[in-house]
Enzyme design. Structure first.
Site, PDB file in Angstrom:
ATOM      1  N   ARG A 323       2.554   1.494  -4.147  1.00  0.00           N
ATOM      2  CA  ARG A 323       2.054   2.741  -3.566  1.00  0.00           C
ATOM      3  C   ARG A 323       3.225   3.691  -3.354  1.00  0.00           C
ATOM      4  O   ARG A 323       4.288   3.282  -2.870  1.00  0.00           O
ATOM      5  CB  ARG A 323       1.374   2.490  -2.207  1.00  0.00           C
ATOM      6  CG  ARG A 323      -0.037   1.943  -2.326  1.00  0.00           C
ATOM      7  CD  ARG A 323      -0.985   2.966  -2.971  1.00  0.00           C
ATOM      8  NE  ARG A 323      -2.325   2.445  -3.178  1.00  0.00           N
ATOM      9  CZ  ARG A 323      -2.738   1.839  -4.290  1.00  0.00           C
ATOM     10  NH1 ARG A 323      -1.905   1.668  -5.305  1.00  0.00           N
ATOM     11  NH2 ARG A 323      -3.983   1.427  -4.414  1.00  0.00           N
ATOM     12  N   GLU A 352      -1.114  12.177  -4.853  1.00  0.00           N
ATOM     13  CA  GLU A 352      -1.530  12.025  -6.257  1.00  0.00           C
ATOM     14  C   GLU A 352      -2.635  13.003  -6.594  1.00  0.00           C
ATOM     15  O   GLU A 352      -3.636  13.043  -5.872  1.00  0.00           O
ATOM     16  CB  GLU A 352      -1.980  10.582  -6.518  1.00  0.00           C
ATOM     17  CG  GLU A 352      -0.827   9.599  -6.375  1.00  0.00           C
ATOM     18  CD  GLU A 352      -1.184   8.160  -6.749  1.00  0.00           C
ATOM     19  OE1 GLU A 352      -2.369   7.876  -7.026  1.00  0.00           O
ATOM     20  OE2 GLU A 352      -0.276   7.320  -6.745  1.00  0.00           O
ATOM     21  N   HIS A 371      -0.427   6.763 -12.316  1.00  0.00           N
ATOM     22  CA  HIS A 371      -1.166   5.672 -11.667  1.00  0.00           C
ATOM     23  C   HIS A 371      -2.006   4.898 -12.694  1.00  0.00           C
ATOM     24  O   HIS A 371      -3.240   4.853 -12.609  1.00  0.00           O
ATOM     25  CB  HIS A 371      -2.050   6.206 -10.536  1.00  0.00           C
ATOM     26  CG  HIS A 371      -2.400   5.151  -9.519  1.00  0.00           C
ATOM     27  ND1 HIS A 371      -2.541   5.430  -8.190  1.00  0.00           N
ATOM     28  CD2 HIS A 371      -2.645   3.813  -9.638  1.00  0.00           C
ATOM     29  CE1 HIS A 371      -2.858   4.315  -7.535  1.00  0.00           C
ATOM     30  NE2 HIS A 371      -2.925   3.321  -8.398  1.00  0.00           N
TER      31      HIS A 371
HETATM   32  N1  LIG Z   1      -0.501   0.849  -9.672  1.00  0.00           N
HETATM   33  C1  LIG Z   1      -1.687   0.291  -9.707  1.00  0.00           C
HETATM   34  O1  LIG Z   1      -2.577   0.727 -10.425  1.00  0.00           O
HETATM   35  C2  LIG Z   1      -1.934  -0.906  -8.880  1.00  0.00           C
HETATM   36  C3  LIG Z   1      -1.311  -1.032  -7.685  1.00  0.00           C
HETATM   37  N2  LIG Z   1      -1.540  -2.132  -6.919  1.00  0.00           N
HETATM   38  C4  LIG Z   1      -0.828  -2.211  -5.659  1.00  0.00           C
HETATM   39  O2  LIG Z   1       0.098  -3.273  -5.732  1.00  0.00           O
HETATM   40  C5  LIG Z   1       0.298  -3.782  -4.432  1.00  0.00           C
HETATM   41  C6  LIG Z   1       0.219  -5.296  -4.455  1.00  0.00           C
HETATM   42  O3  LIG Z   1      -1.063  -5.711  -4.873  1.00  0.00           O
HETATM   43  P1  LIG Z   1      -1.423  -7.269  -4.846  1.00  0.00           P
HETATM   44  O4  LIG Z   1      -0.270  -8.048  -5.323  1.00  0.00           O
HETATM   45  O5  LIG Z   1      -2.713  -7.413  -5.516  1.00  0.00           O
HETATM   46  O6  LIG Z   1      -1.613  -7.480  -3.294  1.00  0.00           O
HETATM   47  P2  LIG Z   1      -1.334  -8.795  -2.482  1.00  0.00           P
HETATM   48  O7  LIG Z   1      -1.958  -8.611  -1.178  1.00  0.00           O
HETATM   49  O8  LIG Z   1      -1.678  -9.985  -3.297  1.00  0.00           O
HETATM   50  O9  LIG Z   1       0.247  -8.798  -2.283  1.00  0.00           O
HETATM   51  C7  LIG Z   1       0.914  -7.953  -1.400  1.00  0.00           C
HETATM   52  C8  LIG Z   1       2.046  -8.762  -0.804  1.00  0.00           C
HETATM   53  O10 LIG Z   1       2.863  -7.881  -0.038  1.00  0.00           O
HETATM   54  C9  LIG Z   1       3.306  -8.622   1.058  1.00  0.00           C
HETATM   55  N3  LIG Z   1       3.812  -7.762   2.098  1.00  0.00           N
HETATM   56  C10 LIG Z   1       3.134  -7.159   3.098  1.00  0.00           C
HETATM   57  N4  LIG Z   1       3.987  -6.473   3.879  1.00  0.00           N
HETATM   58  C11 LIG Z   1       5.220  -6.651   3.355  1.00  0.00           C
HETATM   59  C12 LIG Z   1       6.500  -6.203   3.728  1.00  0.00           C
HETATM   60  N5  LIG Z   1       6.696  -5.428   4.785  1.00  0.00           N
HETATM   61  N6  LIG Z   1       7.559  -6.582   2.968  1.00  0.00           N
HETATM   62  C13 LIG Z   1       7.377  -7.362   1.897  1.00  0.00           C
HETATM   63  N7  LIG Z   1       6.183  -7.829   1.500  1.00  0.00           N
HETATM   64  C14 LIG Z   1       5.110  -7.471   2.224  1.00  0.00           C
HETATM   65  C15 LIG Z   1       2.126  -9.444   1.462  1.00  0.00           C
HETATM   66  O11 LIG Z   1       2.525 -10.559   2.215  1.00  0.00           O
HETATM   67  C16 LIG Z   1       1.554  -9.854   0.132  1.00  0.00           C
HETATM   68  O12 LIG Z   1       2.059 -11.107  -0.280  1.00  0.00           O
HETATM   69  C17 LIG Z   1      -0.721  -3.099  -3.535  1.00  0.00           C
HETATM   70  O13 LIG Z   1      -0.107  -2.015  -2.896  1.00  0.00           O
HETATM   71  C18 LIG Z   1      -1.718  -2.580  -4.502  1.00  0.00           C
HETATM   72  O14 LIG Z   1      -2.405  -1.480  -3.981  1.00  0.00           O
HETATM   73  C19 LIG Z   1      -2.347  -3.138  -7.330  1.00  0.00           C
HETATM   74  C20 LIG Z   1      -3.011  -3.055  -8.500  1.00  0.00           C
HETATM   75  C21 LIG Z   1      -2.885  -1.908  -9.373  1.00  0.00           C
HETATM   76  O1  LIG Z   2      -5.958  -1.526  -7.309  1.00  0.00           O
HETATM   77  C1  LIG Z   2      -5.099  -0.757  -6.893  1.00  0.00           C
HETATM   78  O2  LIG Z   2      -4.503  -0.897  -5.814  1.00  0.00           O
HETATM   79  C2  LIG Z   2      -4.730   0.388  -7.700  1.00  0.00           C
HETATM   80  O3  LIG Z   2      -3.815   1.071  -7.339  1.00  0.00           O
HETATM   81  C3  LIG Z   2      -5.525   0.744  -8.859  1.00  0.00           C
HETATM   82  O4  LIG Z   2      -5.957   2.051  -8.632  1.00  0.00           O
HETATM   83  P1  LIG Z   2      -7.097   2.713  -9.518  1.00  0.00           P
HETATM   84  O5  LIG Z   2      -8.326   1.908  -9.293  1.00  0.00           O
HETATM   85  O6  LIG Z   2      -6.643   2.634 -10.931  1.00  0.00           O
HETATM   86  O7  LIG Z   2      -7.225   4.108  -9.026  1.00  0.00           O
END
Ligand SMILES: NC(=O)C1=CN([C@@H]2O[C@H](COP(=O)(O)OP(=O)(O)OC[C@H]3O[C@@H](n4cnc5c(N)ncnc54)[C@H](O)[C@@H]3O)[C@@H](O)[C@H]2O)C=CC1
Ligand SMILES: O=C(O)C(=O)COP(=O)(O)O
Length: 635
Positions: A323, A352, A371
Site C-alpha cells: 500500500r 490513487e 496498482h
Molecule cells: N498491489 C496489489 O494489487 C496487491 C496488494 N496487496 C497488499 O499486499 C499486502 C500483503 O497482503 P497479504 O500478504 O495477502 O496479507 P497478509 O495478511 O497475508 O500478510 C501481511 C503480513 O504483514 C504483517 N504485518 C502487519 N504489521 C506489520 C508490521 N508493522 N511490520 C511488519 N509486518 C507486519 C502481518 O503479520 C502479516 O503477516 C496487503 O497490504 C495487501 O493489501 C495484496 C494483493 C494485491
Molecule cells: O488485494 C489487494 O489488496 C489489492 O491491492 C488488489 O487491489 P485491486 O483489487 O486490484 O484494486
C-alpha cells in the site's frame, strides 16, 4: 465448583439517549428463521440481520449449509404468493469483477454493475442494495454506511487490503465486511518479482528511452542502463504474510539472500523457506533490496519515512506492491534525490491515481505501475469467485470464513450452539424486563454451567444474543454478531462471563446459562439473589429453551409465548385461583411450574401463556390477596 472467568467487555459510555444508526431488521420475518434449531430467532438475523428474503441459489458453486429459506421454500406450496414475491437480494458491484464471480452473484440476486461511481453517486444509490462489492478503487466511507440507511448487509472486498473500507463504521452499522484474501496472492508476488527484476535492470526506463530515442534520433543507448545483479544480494521482506512469503520463495530461486521482518510471523514458516526473521532496523539496515508486504494500518502508516530511510544502506532499492500509505512519499523523493535510495519500483500510491505532477511518479529512478499487483486474468477470476461466494454466503446468513469485522464462528460451532442462541436471547429479554425502570443497566454477568473447559467453549455467539435480548427491548438498536460487543459498549453495558464446571454430558456444550444483572432494582423482587442481583437461569431441554431458575427459586417452564411470574403465600388454591382468572379471560395456560423455598411461607409460580392478558385480567390477578407480587413478561 470451579469458576473460570472467560472474558469481559467493559466501557464507560453513558449516552443512552442518542439513537444508534443501525439498520432495520425484518425481525420476525419467517424467511429469516432457522429450521434446525426449532428456534424463533435466526442465524441470518444474527449474522447480518434479515438478509435472506431471497430464493435459494440456482446451480451456484457456493458451498454452504442448507439455509432456513431453502427448507422453508421446500415445505411451502409451490404457488405460494409470498414465496414468489420475495425480492431477490440486490448487489452493487462498483468495480470490474471477473465474469465467473458475476455469474455466481446473478444466480442468487439482482446484480448491478456501476463502475466509476463518484462518492456522491455511490451514496445516492447505496440505499438500494443489500451488498456492495468493491476493489481498491471504491472508498467505502462512513457516509456510505449512513446513506445505506440500514439496507446494506455486507461489503465484499474483492481482494486483500480493506484499508478502503471504514471497518469501524461498518461494525457500528452491523454491516459485515468480507474479503478475498487468497486468490490474488501469487499475482501480487509475481508482480513484486517483476518489479524487482525490472527495476534492477532498468527495463522500464530502457524501454521508454529506446522507443523515444529510436523514433526521434535513431540512437541505441547501451551504457546508460547498466543494471545491478540480484544473485547474492540481500532482500528484506517487510511483512512475511501470504504475499511476502511467496516473494521470498521466488527470490530464493533467484539466488538472493532473504531476510524478513514481521512481528507476527511464525518462525517455523520462515525457517521452512530458509528465511531469517530479523528486527525492523536490522532488516532495513542490511538489505540491498527492501520489498514491502504489510497491510496499511495506523501502525504501518508512513512507517517508511525520513528516519527509516536514513537507517538504510546507501543505494538501497525499494519495491512496494503493498500500500502506498506505508511510505511517506515526500520522504522517499528526498531519499531518492540524496541517493540513499537508488531506485524504487512502486505499484501502489498514497493517493490513487497519483496527482499528475507527482514528483515521485516523475522521478527518473522510479518505476511505476498503476496498482496492477492483482491484475492477472487468473487472479481476477479467482478473486471474483472467492468474493462472490463470501458475499452470497453472508447474504444467506452464514458467517464467512473471511469475515473481517465479525468473530469467525465455524459452522459446527454454530449448529451446536443454535438451541442455546434462542435461550440466550430469551434470558436477556426476560432479565431486562425484570429490571426496575428508570435505572440504567450497566453490569451483566453471564454464568455458563458446562463440563467443557473454557478454551473449548466459544461463547461469542451466546454473548451476542444475550446482549441482543437485553438491549433490543429497551432501544431502537438492532443487534447482530457483528455489532453486539460494540453496541454493548456504546450503551455502557459491561458484560462479564464466567464458566462454572458442572458434571454434565460433554456432548452438550452448555448445561445452563445464568444471566445476572447487578446494581438495579427489580420489578419482581423474588428474582433477586442475596447479593441483590437479578438472576434467571435457563437450560435447553429436548431442544427447547426452558426457564429453570428465578432468583433462588427452581422452576421449569418452557420459554414459549409469554410468561407470568407470581410470588404468593404458599397456601392451597393459588394455582386454581390464578388459573381461573386467566381462563375467564380466555388466556390459555401452556406451562406452569410452582416452586417454594419454605413450606407454607412463600412460593412462586411461573406460568406460560399463549395470549397476552388484557389490563383487566392483570388487575384481577393483582387483587388476589395472597399474591405478593407478579410480573407479566413478553418473551
Ligand atoms: N498491489 C496489489 O494489487 C496487491 C496488494 N496487496 C497488499 O499486499 C499486502 C500483503 O497482503 P497479504 O500478504 O495477502 O496479507 P497478509 O495478511 O497475508 O500478510 C501481511 C503480513 O504483514 C504483517 N504485518 C502487519 N504489521 C506489520 C508490521 N508493522 N511490520 C511488519 N509486518 C507486519 C502481518 O503479520 C502479516 O503477516 C496487503 O497490504 C495487501 O493489501 C495484496 C494483493 C494485491
Ligand atoms: O488485494 C489487494 O489488496 C489489492 O491491492 C488488489 O487491489 P485491486 O483489487 O486490484 O484494486
Amino acid at each position: 465448583m470451579a469458576a473460570t472467568s472467560i472474558s469481559s467487555a467493559t466501557n464507560k459510555l453513558t449516552d443512552r439517549s442518542r439513537p444508534l444508526p443501525l439498520h432495520t431488521t425484518a425481525a420476525g420475518s419467517s424467511a429469516a428463521r432457522l429450521s434446525f434449531a426449532n428456534s424463533s430467532i435466526s442465524i441470518q438475523k444474527l449474522a447480518i440481520s434479515a438478509a435472506s428474503r431471497n430464493p435459494a441459489p440456482r446451480g451456484s458453486a457456493v458451498s454452504a449449509l442448507k439455509t432456513a429459506r431453502e427448507s422453508e421454500q421446500a415445505s411451502k406450496p409451490r404457488n405460494s404468493d409470498s414465496a414468489e414475491k420475495s425480492p431477490k437480494p440486490t448487489v452493487l458491484v462498483s468495480e470490474k469483477l471477473g465474469e465467473a464471480g458475476l455469474d455466481l452473484l446473478r444466480s442468487y440476486g439482482d446484480v448491478e454493475c456501476l463502475y466509476d461511481l463518484s462518492p456522491e453517486d455511490l451514496c445516492a444509490r447505496i440505499g438500494e442494495f443489500d451488498a456492495l462489492i468493491v476493489r481498491s478503487g471504491t472508498k467505502v466511507t462512513r457516509q456510505v454506511f449512513e446513506a445505506a440507511k440500514g439496507k446494506l448487509k455486507v461489503v465484499g472486498r474483492a481482494g486483500v487490503g480493506i484499508d478502503n473500507v471504514d471497518l469501524q463504521a461498518a461494525t457500528e452499522f452491523g454491516c459485515l465486511v468480507v474479503n478475498a484474501p487468497t486468490a490474488n496472492t501469487i499475482a501480487a508476488a509475481e508482480h513484486g518479482i517483476a518489479l524487482l527484476a525490472g527495476m534492477a535492470r532498468n527495463v522500464a526506463q530502457a524501454d521508454a528511452s529506446m522507443k523515444a530515442v529510436i523514433l526521434f534520433t535513431g540512437q541505441w543507448q547501451r551504457t546508460k542502463y547498466v543494471g545491478v545483479s540480484l544473485v547474492g544480494k540481500t532482500l528484506a521482506i517487510m511483512g512475511f504474510g501470504k504475499v511476502g512469503s511467496e516473494v521470498a520463495r521466488r527470490a530464493k530461486g533467484l539466488g538472493m539472500h532473504v531476510i524478513a521482518h514481521d512481528p507476527y510471523a511464525p518462525a517455523d514458516r520462515a525457517r521452512a523457506l530458509g528465511v531469517e526473521l530479523v528486527s525492523f532496523d536490522q532488516a532495513i539496515s542490511t538489505a540491498d533490496f527492501v520489498s514491502l508486504h504489510m497491510p496499511l494500518t495506523p501502525t504501518t502508516n508512513k512507517i517508511f519515512n525520513d528516519a527509516t530511510f536514513a537507517k538504510m544502506k546507501k543505494g538501497v532499492r525499494i519495491i512496494n506492491v503493498a500500500r502506498g500509505g506505508v511510505i511517506d512519499e515526500d520522504a522517499l523523493v528526498r531519499a531518492l534525490d540524496e541517493g540513499i535510495v537508488a531506485q524504487a519500483a512502486l505499484d501502489v500510491f498514497t493517493k490513487e491515481p497519483p496527482s499528475k505532477d507527482s514528483k515521485l511518479v516523475q522521478h527518473e529512478n522510479v518505476t511505476v505501475t498503476p496498482h496492477l499487483g492483482a491484475s492477472t486474468k487468473e487472479a481476477q477470476e479467482g478473486v471474483a469467485v472467492e468474493i462472490a461466494e463470501a458475499v452470497v454466503g453472508a447474504l444467506r446468513g452464514e458467517l464467512s470464513a473471511t469475515a473481517v469485522n465479525a468473530p469467525m464462528v465455524p459452522p459446527e460451532v454454530m449448529s451446536e450452539l443454535a438451541p442455546y442462541v434462542t435461550l440466550a436471547e430469551k434470558l436477556g429479554r426476560l432479565a431486562v424486563q425484570l429490571a426496575a425502570g428508570g435505572s440504567g443497566i450497566q453490569s451483566v454477568k453471564v454464568v455458563y454451567g458446562s463440563s467443557r473447559d473454557s478454551d473449548s467453549l466459544d461463547t461469542r455467539l451466546i454473548r451476542a444474543m444475550i446482549v441482543k435480548g437485553i438491549i433490543e427491548p429497551i432501544s431502537d438498536a438492532h443487534i447482530n454478531l457483528v455489532n453486539a460487543d460494540f453496541i454493548a459498549k456504546q450503551k455502557g453495558l459491561r458484560i462479564s462471563e464466567e464458566k462454572v464446571a458442572v458434571d454434565s454430558s460433554p456432548d452438550s456444550p452448555i448445561d445452563s446459562i445464568q444471566v445476572q444483572i447487578s446494581n438495579v432494582g427489580s420489578k419482581f423482587e423474588s428474582a433477586l439473589l442475596e447479593n441483590g442481583n437479578i438472576s434467571i437461569e435457563g437450560r435447553v431441554k429436548d431442544g427447547m429453551p426452558h426457564l429453570t431458575r428465578v432468583g433462588a427459586f427452581s422452576v421449569d417452564v418452557s420459554l414459549e409465548g409469554n410468561l407470568f411470574l407470581c410470588c404468593q403465600v404458599d397456601q392451597p388454591g393459588m394455582i386454581g385461583t390464578v388459573g381461573n382468572i386467566l381462563g375467564e379471560s380466555n388466556v390459555n395456560v401452556s406451562f406452569m411450574s410452582v416452586s417454594r423455598t419454605v413450606k407454607r411461607v412463600k412460593a412462586i409460580m411461573a406460568i406460560g401463556v399463549d395470549e397476552a392478558p388484557d389490563k383487566e385480567t392483570l388487575k384481577k390477578i393483582g387483587e388476589v390477596p395472597a399474591i405478593e407480587e407478579f410480573v407479566f413478561l413478553d418473551l
